[in-house]
Design a protein around this motif. Sequence first.
Motif, PDB file in Angstrom:
ATOM      1  N   MET A   1       0.873  -1.525  -0.073  1.00 58.85           N
ATOM      2  CA  MET A   1      -0.346   0.256  -0.008  1.00 58.85           C
ATOM      3  C   MET A   1       0.359   1.345  -0.341  1.00 58.85           C
ATOM      4  SD  MET A   1      -3.135   0.947   0.393  1.00 58.85           S
ATOM      5  CE  MET A   1      -4.899  -0.041   1.152  1.00 58.85           C
ATOM      6  N   HIS A   2       0.848   2.144  -0.727  1.00 56.31           N
ATOM      7  CA  HIS A   2       1.256   3.556  -0.548  1.00 56.31           C
ATOM      8  C   HIS A   2       1.256   3.963   0.505  1.00 56.31           C
ATOM      9  CE1 HIS A   2      -2.583   5.958  -0.530  1.00 56.31           C
ATOM     10  NE2 HIS A   2      -3.188   5.126  -1.121  1.00 56.31           N
ATOM     11  N   GLN A   3       2.185   5.327   0.733  1.00 56.90           N
ATOM     12  CA  GLN A   3       1.917   5.802   1.910  1.00 56.90           C
ATOM     13  C   GLN A   3       1.334   7.319   2.129  1.00 56.90           C
ATOM     14  OE1 GLN A   3       2.556   4.297   4.914  1.00 56.90           O
ATOM     15  NE2 GLN A   3       2.658   3.090   3.974  1.00 56.90           N
ATOM     16  N   HIS A   4       0.589   7.462   1.349  1.00 56.87           N
ATOM     17  CA  HIS A   4       0.274   8.653   1.637  1.00 56.87           C
ATOM     18  C   HIS A   4      -1.315   9.547   2.320  1.00 56.87           C
ATOM     19  CE1 HIS A   4       0.674   9.923  -3.381  1.00 56.87           C
ATOM     20  NE2 HIS A   4       0.276   9.139  -3.956  1.00 56.87           N
ATOM     21  N   THR A   5      -1.653  10.171   2.749  1.00 53.98           N
ATOM     22  CA  THR A   5      -2.336  10.680   3.491  1.00 53.98           C
ATOM     23  C   THR A   5      -3.645  10.442   3.439  1.00 53.98           C
ATOM     24  OG1 THR A   5      -0.611  11.992   4.140  1.00 53.98           O
ATOM     25  CG2 THR A   5      -3.393  12.233   4.969  1.00 53.98           C
ATOM     26  N   VAL A   6      -4.795   9.580   4.768  1.00 50.54           N
ATOM     27  CA  VAL A   6      -5.614   8.417   4.338  1.00 50.54           C
ATOM     28  C   VAL A   6      -6.836   9.183   5.125  1.00 50.54           C
ATOM     29  CG1 VAL A   6      -5.033   7.142   2.793  1.00 50.54           C
ATOM     30  CG2 VAL A   6      -5.545   7.058   4.880  1.00 50.54           C
ATOM     31  N   ASN A   7      -8.102   9.491   4.736  1.00 59.76           N
ATOM     32  CA  ASN A   7      -8.604  10.139   5.829  1.00 59.76           C
ATOM     33  C   ASN A   7      -9.234   8.618   6.445  1.00 59.76           C
ATOM     34  OD1 ASN A   7     -10.585  13.259   4.955  1.00 59.76           O
ATOM     35  ND2 ASN A   7      -8.038  12.103   6.239  1.00 59.76           N
ATOM     36  N   LEU A   8      -9.476   8.463   7.626  1.00 64.66           N
ATOM     37  CA  LEU A   8     -10.386   7.087   8.239  1.00 64.66           C
ATOM     38  C   LEU A   8     -11.471   7.551   9.596  1.00 64.66           C
ATOM     39  CD1 LEU A   8      -8.564   3.744   9.011  1.00 64.66           C
ATOM     40  CD2 LEU A   8     -10.606   4.576  10.554  1.00 64.66           C
ATOM     41  N   ALA A   9     -12.660   6.646   9.170  1.00 66.25           N
ATOM     42  CA  ALA A   9     -13.525   7.059  10.191  1.00 66.25           C
ATOM     43  C   ALA A   9     -13.794   5.488  10.608  1.00 66.25           C
ATOM     44  CB  ALA A   9     -14.498   7.718   9.326  1.00 66.25           C
ATOM     45  N   LEU A  10     -13.640   6.575  11.838  1.00 65.05           N
ATOM     46  CA  LEU A  10     -14.012   5.163  12.865  1.00 65.05           C
ATOM     47  C   LEU A  10     -15.130   4.984  14.086  1.00 65.05           C
ATOM     48  CD1 LEU A  10     -12.329   3.414  14.095  1.00 65.05           C
ATOM     49  CD2 LEU A  10     -11.612   3.950  15.581  1.00 65.05           C
ATOM     50  N   GLN A  11     -15.797   4.269  14.013  1.00 62.62           N
ATOM     51  CA  GLN A  11     -17.211   4.552  14.718  1.00 62.62           C
ATOM     52  C   GLN A  11     -16.907   3.480  16.272  1.00 62.62           C
ATOM     53  OE1 GLN A  11     -21.174   4.044  13.358  1.00 62.62           O
ATOM     54  NE2 GLN A  11     -21.538   4.774  15.764  1.00 62.62           N
ATOM     55  N   ILE A  12     -16.821   2.528  16.410  1.00 61.88           N
ATOM     56  CA  ILE A  12     -16.778   1.686  17.970  1.00 61.88           C
ATOM     57  C   ILE A  12     -18.214   1.741  18.578  1.00 61.88           C
ATOM     58  CG2 ILE A  12     -15.566   0.996  19.683  1.00 61.88           C
ATOM     59  CD1 ILE A  12     -13.149   1.105  18.046  1.00 61.88           C
ATOM     60  N   VAL A  13     -18.835   0.653  18.673  1.00 62.81           N
ATOM     61  CA  VAL A  13     -19.733   0.601  19.666  1.00 62.81           C
ATOM     62  C   VAL A  13     -19.948  -0.773  20.261  1.00 62.81           C
ATOM     63  CG1 VAL A  13     -23.066   0.335  19.981  1.00 62.81           C
ATOM     64  CG2 VAL A  13     -21.271   1.861  17.425  1.00 62.81           C
ATOM     65  N   ASN A  82      -9.102   7.470   0.111  1.00 60.86           N
ATOM     66  CA  ASN A  82      -8.044   6.386  -0.022  1.00 60.86           C
ATOM     67  C   ASN A  82      -7.691   7.459  -2.172  1.00 60.86           C
ATOM     68  OD1 ASN A  82      -5.421   5.492  -0.318  1.00 60.86           O
ATOM     69  ND2 ASN A  82      -5.978   4.082   0.220  1.00 60.86           N
ATOM     70  N   ASN A  83      -6.614   8.012  -1.939  1.00 69.11           N
ATOM     71  CA  ASN A  83      -6.019   8.720  -2.796  1.00 69.11           C
ATOM     72  C   ASN A  83      -5.459   8.223  -3.402  1.00 69.11           C
ATOM     73  OD1 ASN A  83      -5.447  10.159  -5.008  1.00 69.11           O
ATOM     74  ND2 ASN A  83      -7.349  11.557  -5.373  1.00 69.11           N
ATOM     75  N   GLN A  84      -4.893   7.220  -4.765  1.00 72.26           N
ATOM     76  CA  GLN A  84      -3.667   6.530  -5.332  1.00 72.26           C
ATOM     77  C   GLN A  84      -2.669   7.824  -5.550  1.00 72.26           C
ATOM     78  OE1 GLN A  84      -3.948   3.523  -8.424  1.00 72.26           O
ATOM     79  NE2 GLN A  84      -1.942   3.321  -8.596  1.00 72.26           N
ATOM     80  N   HIS A  85      -2.989   8.656  -5.965  1.00 74.16           N
ATOM     81  CA  HIS A  85      -2.329   9.125  -6.376  1.00 74.16           C
ATOM     82  C   HIS A  85      -1.703  10.997  -5.044  1.00 74.16           C
ATOM     83  CE1 HIS A  85      -1.814   7.242 -10.254  1.00 74.16           C
ATOM     84  NE2 HIS A  85      -2.950   7.002 -10.019  1.00 74.16           N
ATOM     85  N   ALA A  86      -2.836  11.115  -4.851  1.00 73.16           N
ATOM     86  CA  ALA A  86      -2.291  11.874  -3.584  1.00 73.16           C
ATOM     87  C   ALA A  86      -2.779  11.828  -1.956  1.00 73.16           C
ATOM     88  CB  ALA A  86      -3.058  13.253  -4.230  1.00 73.16           C
ATOM     89  N   ASP A  87      -2.096  13.022  -0.741  1.00 74.85           N
ATOM     90  CA  ASP A  87      -2.646  12.627   0.176  1.00 74.85           C
ATOM     91  C   ASP A  87      -4.300  12.693   0.107  1.00 74.85           C
ATOM     92  OD1 ASP A  87      -0.824  11.864   1.073  1.00 74.85           O
ATOM     93  OD2 ASP A  87      -0.228  14.490   1.233  1.00 74.85           O
ATOM     94  N   VAL A  88      -5.359  12.997   1.410  1.00 73.45           N
ATOM     95  CA  VAL A  88      -6.499  12.637   1.765  1.00 73.45           C
ATOM     96  C   VAL A  88      -6.249  13.642   3.218  1.00 73.45           C
ATOM     97  CG1 VAL A  88      -8.988  12.122   2.091  1.00 73.45           C
ATOM     98  CG2 VAL A  88      -7.485  10.460  -0.163  1.00 73.45           C
ATOM     99  N   THR A  89      -7.069  15.157   3.014  1.00 71.11           N
ATOM    100  CA  THR A  89      -7.119  16.118   4.537  1.00 71.11           C
ATOM    101  C   THR A  89      -8.208  15.867   4.623  1.00 71.11           C
ATOM    102  OG1 THR A  89      -7.123  17.847   3.689  1.00 71.11           O
ATOM    103  CG2 THR A  89      -4.647  15.923   3.807  1.00 71.11           C
ATOM    104  N   ILE A  90      -8.369  15.769   5.757  1.00 68.55           N
ATOM    105  CA  ILE A  90      -9.780  16.653   6.270  1.00 68.55           C
ATOM    106  C   ILE A  90      -9.868  18.145   6.171  1.00 68.55           C
ATOM    107  CG2 ILE A  90     -10.824  17.216   9.335  1.00 68.55           C
ATOM    108  CD1 ILE A  90      -9.649  14.354  10.426  1.00 68.55           C
ATOM    109  N   GLU A  91      -9.176  18.662   5.534  1.00 69.34           N
ATOM    110  CA  GLU A  91      -8.995  20.766   5.997  1.00 69.34           C
ATOM    111  C   GLU A  91      -9.517  20.207   3.914  1.00 69.34           C
ATOM    112  OE1 GLU A  91      -8.287  24.408   5.173  1.00 69.34           O
ATOM    113  OE2 GLU A  91      -8.408  23.128   7.518  1.00 69.34           O
ATOM    114  N   ASP A  92      -8.972  19.429   3.082  1.00 69.19           N
ATOM    115  CA  ASP A  92     -10.094  19.760   1.636  1.00 69.19           C
ATOM    116  C   ASP A  92     -11.093  19.321   1.642  1.00 69.19           C
ATOM    117  OD1 ASP A  92      -7.357  19.821   1.125  1.00 69.19           O
ATOM    118  OD2 ASP A  92      -7.034  17.826   0.053  1.00 69.19           O
ATOM    119  N   LYS A  93     -11.716  18.600   3.230  1.00 68.19           N
ATOM    120  CA  LYS A  93     -13.281  17.744   2.562  1.00 68.19           C
ATOM    121  C   LYS A  93     -14.185  19.610   3.939  1.00 68.19           C
ATOM    122  CE  LYS A  93     -12.718  14.398   3.559  1.00 68.19           C
ATOM    123  NZ  LYS A  93     -12.032  13.104   3.720  1.00 68.19           N
TER     124      LYS A  93
END
Length: 99
Positions: A1-13, A82-93
């Motif tokens: 897996m590439h090492q670009h920045t991804v966003n991950l949302a986690l919910q634990i119930v 996840n984006n194969q070619h670029a970082d995904v940031t919270i700020e962008d969204k």
Amino acid sequence: MHQHTVNLALQIVPQVASDKVYAVVDEAIAVIQSSGVKYRVCPFETVMEGPYDQLMDIVKRAQEVCFKAGAGQLLVYVKIQNNQHADVTIEDKTGKYDG
């Protein structure tokens, strides 16, 4: 897996008595807080930003502390952008909404 920045949302119930749910979830959030990754706690989930492998390790550790805190069972929901070619940031969204 590439090492670009991804966003991950986690919910634990956690499966615990209703008066203990937030305390157990707080243990999972403490794992995220101590990890050093950028994160945002939201009403239904916590969103993290970082390398994929690091975030998946945090997901694992967050579950482990919930079990140690008394949960007999967990429902765990993970969403990843996840984006194969670029970082995904919270700020962008969501940056345009920060006031």
